[in-house]
Every structure is written in C-alpha cells, then in structure tokens.
Motif scaffolding. Structure first.
Motif, PDB file in Angstrom:
ATOM      1  N   PRO A   1      46.209  36.798  42.999  1.00  0.00           N
ATOM      2  CA  PRO A   1      45.551  35.798  42.157  1.00  0.00           C
ATOM      3  C   PRO A   1      44.441  36.408  41.305  1.00  0.00           C
ATOM      4  O   PRO A   1      43.914  37.487  41.608  1.00  0.00           O
ATOM      5  N   VAL A   2      44.106  35.722  40.227  1.00  0.00           N
ATOM      6  CA  VAL A   2      43.005  36.160  39.361  1.00  0.00           C
ATOM      7  C   VAL A   2      41.691  36.129  40.148  1.00  0.00           C
ATOM      8  O   VAL A   2      41.433  35.199  40.905  1.00  0.00           O
ATOM      9  N   GLY A   3      40.877  37.168  39.964  1.00  0.00           N
ATOM     10  CA  GLY A   3      39.562  37.215  40.588  1.00  0.00           C
ATOM     11  C   GLY A   3      39.476  38.038  41.848  1.00  0.00           C
ATOM     12  O   GLY A   3      38.426  38.064  42.498  1.00  0.00           O
ATOM     13  N   MET A   4      40.546  38.729  42.233  1.00  0.00           N
ATOM     14  CA  MET A   4      40.449  39.616  43.391  1.00  0.00           C
ATOM     15  C   MET A   4      39.481  40.760  43.083  1.00  0.00           C
ATOM     16  O   MET A   4      39.410  41.254  41.954  1.00  0.00           O
ATOM     17  N   LYS A   5      38.733  41.200  44.106  1.00  0.00           N
ATOM     18  CA  LYS A   5      37.705  42.214  43.920  1.00  0.00           C
ATOM     19  C   LYS A   5      38.340  43.601  43.759  1.00  0.00           C
ATOM     20  O   LYS A   5      39.122  44.032  44.613  1.00  0.00           O
ATOM     21  N   VAL A   6      38.007  44.269  42.664  1.00  0.00           N
ATOM     22  CA  VAL A   6      38.473  45.636  42.402  1.00  0.00           C
ATOM     23  C   VAL A   6      37.317  46.577  42.717  1.00  0.00           C
ATOM     24  O   VAL A   6      36.262  46.510  42.088  1.00  0.00           O
TER      25      VAL A   6
ATOM     26  N   LEU B   1      42.251  43.311  33.634  1.00  0.00           N
ATOM     27  CA  LEU B   1      41.147  42.723  34.384  1.00  0.00           C
ATOM     28  C   LEU B   1      40.731  41.386  33.767  1.00  0.00           C
ATOM     29  O   LEU B   1      40.931  41.132  32.565  1.00  0.00           O
ATOM     30  N   SER B   2      40.120  40.544  34.591  1.00  0.00           N
ATOM     31  CA  SER B   2      39.556  39.287  34.090  1.00  0.00           C
ATOM     32  C   SER B   2      38.056  39.400  33.833  1.00  0.00           C
ATOM     33  O   SER B   2      37.509  38.652  33.027  1.00  0.00           O
ATOM     34  N   LYS B   3      37.399  40.347  34.498  1.00  0.00           N
ATOM     35  CA  LYS B   3      35.964  40.526  34.313  1.00  0.00           C
ATOM     36  C   LYS B   3      35.582  41.959  34.633  1.00  0.00           C
ATOM     37  O   LYS B   3      36.069  42.516  35.629  1.00  0.00           O
ATOM     38  N   ILE B   4      34.735  42.562  33.802  1.00  0.00           N
ATOM     39  CA  ILE B   4      34.238  43.927  34.012  1.00  0.00           C
ATOM     40  C   ILE B   4      32.803  43.830  34.499  1.00  0.00           C
ATOM     41  O   ILE B   4      31.971  43.136  33.890  1.00  0.00           O
ATOM     42  N   ARG B   5      32.478  44.538  35.585  1.00  0.00           N
ATOM     43  CA  ARG B   5      31.149  44.455  36.198  1.00  0.00           C
ATOM     44  C   ARG B   5      30.346  45.749  36.079  1.00  0.00           C
ATOM     45  O   ARG B   5      29.319  45.907  36.742  1.00  0.00           O
ATOM     46  N   VAL B   6      30.806  46.722  35.301  1.00  0.00           N
ATOM     47  CA  VAL B   6      30.102  47.990  35.126  1.00  0.00           C
ATOM     48  C   VAL B   6      29.994  48.305  33.642  1.00  0.00           C
ATOM     49  O   VAL B   6      30.641  47.668  32.801  1.00  0.00           O
TER      50      VAL B   6
ATOM     51  N   ASP C   1      37.026  42.405  38.352  1.00  0.00           N
ATOM     52  CA  ASP C   1      37.875  41.400  38.991  1.00  0.00           C
ATOM     53  C   ASP C   1      39.263  41.492  38.381  1.00  0.00           C
ATOM     54  O   ASP C   1      39.412  41.715  37.163  1.00  0.00           O
ATOM     55  N   SER C   2      40.306  41.327  39.181  1.00  0.00           N
ATOM     56  CA  SER C   2      41.662  41.387  38.670  1.00  0.00           C
ATOM     57  C   SER C   2      41.948  40.173  37.783  1.00  0.00           C
ATOM     58  O   SER C   2      41.289  39.145  37.890  1.00  0.00           O
ATOM     59  N   GLY C   3      42.958  40.326  36.883  1.00  0.00           N
ATOM     60  CA  GLY C   3      43.241  39.232  35.975  1.00  0.00           C
ATOM     61  C   GLY C   3      44.638  39.304  35.395  1.00  0.00           C
ATOM     62  O   GLY C   3      45.565  39.858  36.009  1.00  0.00           O
ATOM     63  N   ASN C   4      44.767  38.800  34.139  1.00  0.00           N
ATOM     64  CA  ASN C   4      46.072  38.706  33.487  1.00  0.00           C
ATOM     65  C   ASN C   4      45.944  38.956  31.987  1.00  0.00           C
ATOM     66  O   ASN C   4      46.627  38.329  31.176  1.00  0.00           O
ATOM     67  N   THR C   5      45.028  39.875  31.598  1.00  0.00           N
ATOM     68  CA  THR C   5      44.795  40.150  30.190  1.00  0.00           C
ATOM     69  C   THR C   5      45.722  41.253  29.705  1.00  0.00           C
ATOM     70  O   THR C   5      46.266  42.031  30.491  1.00  0.00           O
ATOM     71  N   GLY C   6      45.884  41.338  28.365  1.00  0.00           N
ATOM     72  CA  GLY C   6      46.731  42.381  27.796  1.00  0.00           C
ATOM     73  C   GLY C   6      48.203  42.059  27.949  1.00  0.00           C
ATOM     74  O   GLY C   6      48.619  40.898  28.087  1.00  0.00           O
ATOM     75  N   ARG C   7      49.048  43.110  27.917  1.00  0.00           N
ATOM     76  CA  ARG C   7      50.489  42.935  28.037  1.00  0.00           C
ATOM     77  C   ARG C   7      50.828  42.754  29.511  1.00  0.00           C
ATOM     78  O   ARG C   7      51.067  43.708  30.239  1.00  0.00           O
ATOM     79  N   SER C   8      50.856  41.510  29.964  1.00  0.00           N
ATOM     80  CA  SER C   8      51.043  41.199  31.381  1.00  0.00           C
ATOM     81  C   SER C   8      51.868  39.935  31.520  1.00  0.00           C
ATOM     82  O   SER C   8      51.714  38.990  30.731  1.00  0.00           O
ATOM     83  N   THR C   9      52.749  39.910  32.514  1.00  0.00           N
ATOM     84  CA  THR C   9      53.579  38.728  32.773  1.00  0.00           C
ATOM     85  C   THR C   9      53.010  37.840  33.862  1.00  0.00           C
ATOM     86  O   THR C   9      53.575  36.786  34.153  1.00  0.00           O
ATOM     87  N   GLY C  10      51.927  38.251  34.488  1.00  0.00           N
ATOM     88  CA  GLY C  10      51.326  37.475  35.556  1.00  0.00           C
ATOM     89  C   GLY C  10      50.088  38.190  36.074  1.00  0.00           C
ATOM     90  O   GLY C  10      49.863  39.370  35.799  1.00  0.00           O
ATOM     91  N   PRO C  11      49.232  37.480  36.821  1.00  0.00           N
ATOM     92  CA  PRO C  11      48.001  38.101  37.318  1.00  0.00           C
ATOM     93  C   PRO C  11      48.295  39.261  38.261  1.00  0.00           C
ATOM     94  O   PRO C  11      49.029  39.099  39.235  1.00  0.00           O
ATOM     95  N   HIS C  12      47.749  40.418  37.972  1.00  0.00           N
ATOM     96  CA  HIS C  12      47.913  41.596  38.824  1.00  0.00           C
ATOM     97  C   HIS C  12      46.931  42.667  38.367  1.00  0.00           C
ATOM     98  O   HIS C  12      46.274  42.534  37.320  1.00  0.00           O
ATOM     99  N   LEU C  13      46.838  43.757  39.134  1.00  0.00           N
ATOM    100  CA  LEU C  13      46.019  44.922  38.781  1.00  0.00           C
ATOM    101  C   LEU C  13      46.949  46.084  38.475  1.00  0.00           C
ATOM    102  O   LEU C  13      47.801  46.439  39.293  1.00  0.00           O
ATOM    103  N   HIS C  14      46.774  46.674  37.294  1.00  0.00           N
ATOM    104  CA  HIS C  14      47.488  47.907  36.950  1.00  0.00           C
ATOM    105  C   HIS C  14      46.568  49.082  37.299  1.00  0.00           C
ATOM    106  O   HIS C  14      45.444  49.178  36.813  1.00  0.00           O
ATOM    107  N   TYR C  15      47.041  49.985  38.170  1.00  0.00           N
ATOM    108  CA  TYR C  15      46.200  51.066  38.722  1.00  0.00           C
ATOM    109  C   TYR C  15      46.856  52.411  38.430  1.00  0.00           C
ATOM    110  O   TYR C  15      48.032  52.622  38.736  1.00  0.00           O
ATOM    111  N   GLU C  16      46.086  53.316  37.810  1.00  0.00           N
ATOM    112  CA  GLU C  16      46.572  54.655  37.480  1.00  0.00           C
ATOM    113  C   GLU C  16      45.646  55.709  38.070  1.00  0.00           C
ATOM    114  O   GLU C  16      44.437  55.490  38.222  1.00  0.00           O
TER     115      GLU C  16
END
Length: 436
Positions: A340-345, A381-386, A400-415
């Motif tokens: 869901p949107v708002g998970m702590k990253v 991300l839905s919110k940047i805290r730094v 916080d995780s979100g659904n911005t950019g090229r995304s089909t659903g709320p998730h975190l893209h991690y590289e």
C-alpha cells in the motif's frame, strides 16, 4: 447432434436448476431472456472459481505478510545473538589475556625462585666439598696427634724423673684439648653438610613442582586457544562468504576499512622486557595475536555491513512482484516490492543522498551513494523525507512508498548499482539472509 446433446443436458439439470426468465419491459413491448440450466451452471461455476481465486489470493497475501514479519524478526534476533556472541568472545579473550599475563608473571617469579635455589644449591655443594676437604685434613691431623700422644705416653712410662714426667703429662693434656676442639669442629661441619644436603633436596622438589605447574598451565592455555580459534573462525567464515556471494572482494573492502580506522596516538613510555625464557611463550603469543587479528577482521566486517545495502529497504507487509531482467525488450534494472501507499522506506546502509526529486519513469525518487562505489535507487515514491547532500545512517527513514511515475500500482522500485552499473538487489539480500 450437438443441439440434441445440449437439450438433454438441460433436461437433466432442470431438477436442480429450473429454467429462469428475465423480463425486460419497454413502452412498446415486453421481452424476456431465458436462463437455461446449463447457462446457470456456467455462471455458478464462474462465480465459484472467482470466489476460490479471491480466497486463495487473500491467503497468499496474508501468509506472505506473516512470513516477511517473522523473517525480519528472526534476522533481528540472529543479528542480536551474533553481536552478543562477539561481545562474549571479546570478554573471554580479555579474561584469558589477563589470566595469561598473571600466569606469566607468576612463572617469572617462580623461575627467579628456582634460580635462587639453584644458586643456593651450588653454594651448598661447594661448602660441602670444602667441609669434606677440611674433614680429611682434620682426620689426618687427628691421626698424627694421636700417634704423638701414644709416643708421649710410652716415653712417660719409661721415664722415672718427676720433672720430665710432668712435662710429658702437660704435653699430653694439650694434645687432648686439641683433639677435643677438632672433634667439636668436625661435628659442626658434618651438621652443616647435612643441612646443605637437605636444602638441596628441598630445592629439587620445589623445582619439580614448579615445572609441573608450568606444564599444566601450558596445557590449559592450549585448550583455551583452541576453543577461541574455533569460535572466531566459525563466526568469520559466513561473513567472508556473504561478501563473496554479493560479488564484493572482501580483501579490498577490509583494506579500505582498515585505512579509515587505523588512527593511533598518545604518549609512549619506554619499557624494558626480559628476553629470558621468551622463546617458551613465542607459540602462545603468536596464537593470541592470531585470535586478536581475526576478531579485528570480524569487527571490520561489521563496519562494512553497516556501509553496504544487505538489508531490505521496505518496512511493513509487501510482496515481491517483479525481478530484475528484461521486460518487453527493455532492462528492468531493479526489483519491485508491492504494497500500500505510505509504507516506510528505510536506507539499508550508511551513505549520502545524491539525488532526491522527480525523474521520468521513476516518478519521485531518491538515490543514495554508499561506500565502495555502491549506490541505491528508490522509485515511485509518494513522499521524500531527505534532501540532497544529507548524510543518512542504516535504518533511517528516507521516504514513503507510492505510485508515481510509470507505475501500474503502488509499489517500491529498488535498485543497487556498483560502479554505476545495475546489479540484482537479491544478490545482496540473499547473501545476508544466509548469515543473519
């Protein structure tokens, strides 16, 4: 033929699913739709399948949520136990080092006492030889004196003159006094010799006892060193394997850590150490130094772990939805963790924020530069805290995780990137799961 077969099936199903009609009325006419038993059975089958799929998907999500939470708890407990084990090993090492120092001090004192006893033993032997030589001289003198006394008595018996008899009697008395004096001296010398012999025997017994204590101390130290060596080697190998499985060179990482943590200083006072019997402790000293070096290497590994992204950056219930690889002919350079949107990253390692803002495809994103040429990227991300340039520590909240950019659903893209080139983040995550 197919039509007749369908009618037969409908006739068989009418007992349980009678035909239904759905009437549709308009201003000019009334129409109806026939729901035959076979159609109703198909609709019920589709509804049941949809319900079973919903139950199965909910169960999988629930199990994944529970599994991810228990895995993190187990990892935290394992890491805490590992750190407690390191602290216990360090305390045991300090205690053994203190025992070894005290034992070495006692051994040096014992060696000094043995050396002193040996000196006393040699002096006693020398005095005994001197006493034996003196006894031989006294015995020779005593024999000569007794011979002269016997001669004087014979002469006294043959002499009839009173004066000469008195003179010979006086001479015999003097010789008798001399013999008594020599006899007393001989007895005192013999007693001193017996005392020296007893002291020498006591010194030999004490030397044997000290040698036995030394052998027991060496055996105990050997057992302690063997236990410590086994413990630190067992603890070190998984750490080394974790870095190698992650594609990192442990020697290079430790070398860089060692350069950053090698400061020394302080006033130094001259010391003096005796080289006597140092060869006997050379083996124990080398083994102790080896254990200290291994513990120091483990400590540097722990420092490196805080500076490399071995942990999962997302906190809360999530689901692994997409691996790294090519998708529709284009490289998907990371992994996707859905939730869901708002998970702590949270950042998985110490580093510096080098990018924080909007980027095409990623939406709101944060990029953190770590040590050893490693960087991590967090997208959609839905919110940047730094902010850019901010120093962050392992476990610190950055977004916080979100659904911005090229995304089909709320998730975190991690590289994870090494030297700017993307690598599979699961390489680091799985390498750490095998250790913590």
């Amino acid at each position: 033929m197919p039509r007749r077969f369908l009618d037969r099936i409908n006739t068989s199903l009418e007992r349980w699913l009678p035909e239904q009609r759905l009437f549709i009325k308009s201003e000019t006419a009334t129409r109806f739709v026939r729901l035959r038993p076979l159609t109703q059975l198909g609709a019920l089958a589709m509804g049941g399948a949809l319900f079973a799929w919903a139950v199965g998907a909910s169960s999988i999500l629930f199990i994944n949520h529970i599994s991810s939470g228990s895995a993190r708890d187990q990892a935290a407990l394992a890491q805490a136990a590992f750190e407690q084990r390191l602290v216990a090993l360090a305390q045991e090492r300090d205690a053994r080092a203190s025992d070894a120092a005290a034992a070495q001090k006692r051994f040096q004192v014992a060696l000094g006492q043995v050396s002193q006893m040996q000196s006393q033993l040699l002096a006693s032997e020398e005095r005994r030889r001197e006493v034996e030589t003196g006894l031989d001289v006294v015995q020779a003198t005593l024999k000569r004196t007794m011979g002269e006394r016997d001669t004087a008595r014979k002469a006294l018996a043959e002499t009839t003159g009173e004066d000469r008899a008195g003179s010979l009697a006086a001479r015999a008395d003097d010789m008798s006094s001399t013999v008594d004096m020599l006899t007393a001296a001989l007895g005192a010398t013999a007693a001193e010799r017996d005392t020296a012999v007893r002291d020498a025997q006591d010194a030999r017994v004490e030397a044997d006892r000290i040698a036995q204590d030394k052998r027991l101390m060496e055996e105990r130290n050997a057992r302690i060193f063997t236990t410590l060596e086994g413990a630190v080697n067992i603890s070190l190998k998984p750490l080394d394997r974790m870095f190698r499985n992650a594609g990192m060179n442990p020697e290079s990482i430790l070398s860089q850590i060692r350069k950053g943590y090698s400061g020394t200083g302080g006033p130094l006072m001259p010391i003096s150490m005796s080289s006597k019997n140092m060869d006997e402790f050379a083996g124990d000293t080398a083994r102790a130094q080896g254990i200290l070096n291994t513990l120091d290497e483990m400590n540097m590994y722990r420092i490196a772990v805080d500076r490399l992204p071995f942990a999962v950056p997302l906190e809360g219930g999530y689901r692994f939805t997409s691996p790294m690889g090519y998708r529709w002919g284009r490289l998907h350079a990371g992994i996707d963790l859905a939730g869901p949107v708002g998970m702590k990253v949270k950042v998985p390692a110490d580093g510096t924020v080098v990018e924080a803002g909007w980027e095409n495809g990623y939406g709101l994103m944060v990029k953190v530069q770590h040590e050893f040429g490693v960087s991590t990227v967090y997208g959609h991300l839905s919110k940047i805290r730094v902010k850019v340039g901010q120093k962050v520590s392992r476990g610190e909240l950055i977004a916080d995780s979100g659904n911005t950019g090229r995304s089909t659903g709320p998730h975190l893209h991690y590289e994870i990137r090494v030297g700017g080139a993307p690598i599979n983040p699961m390489t680091f995550i799985k390498a750490a799961q095998n250790v913590f």
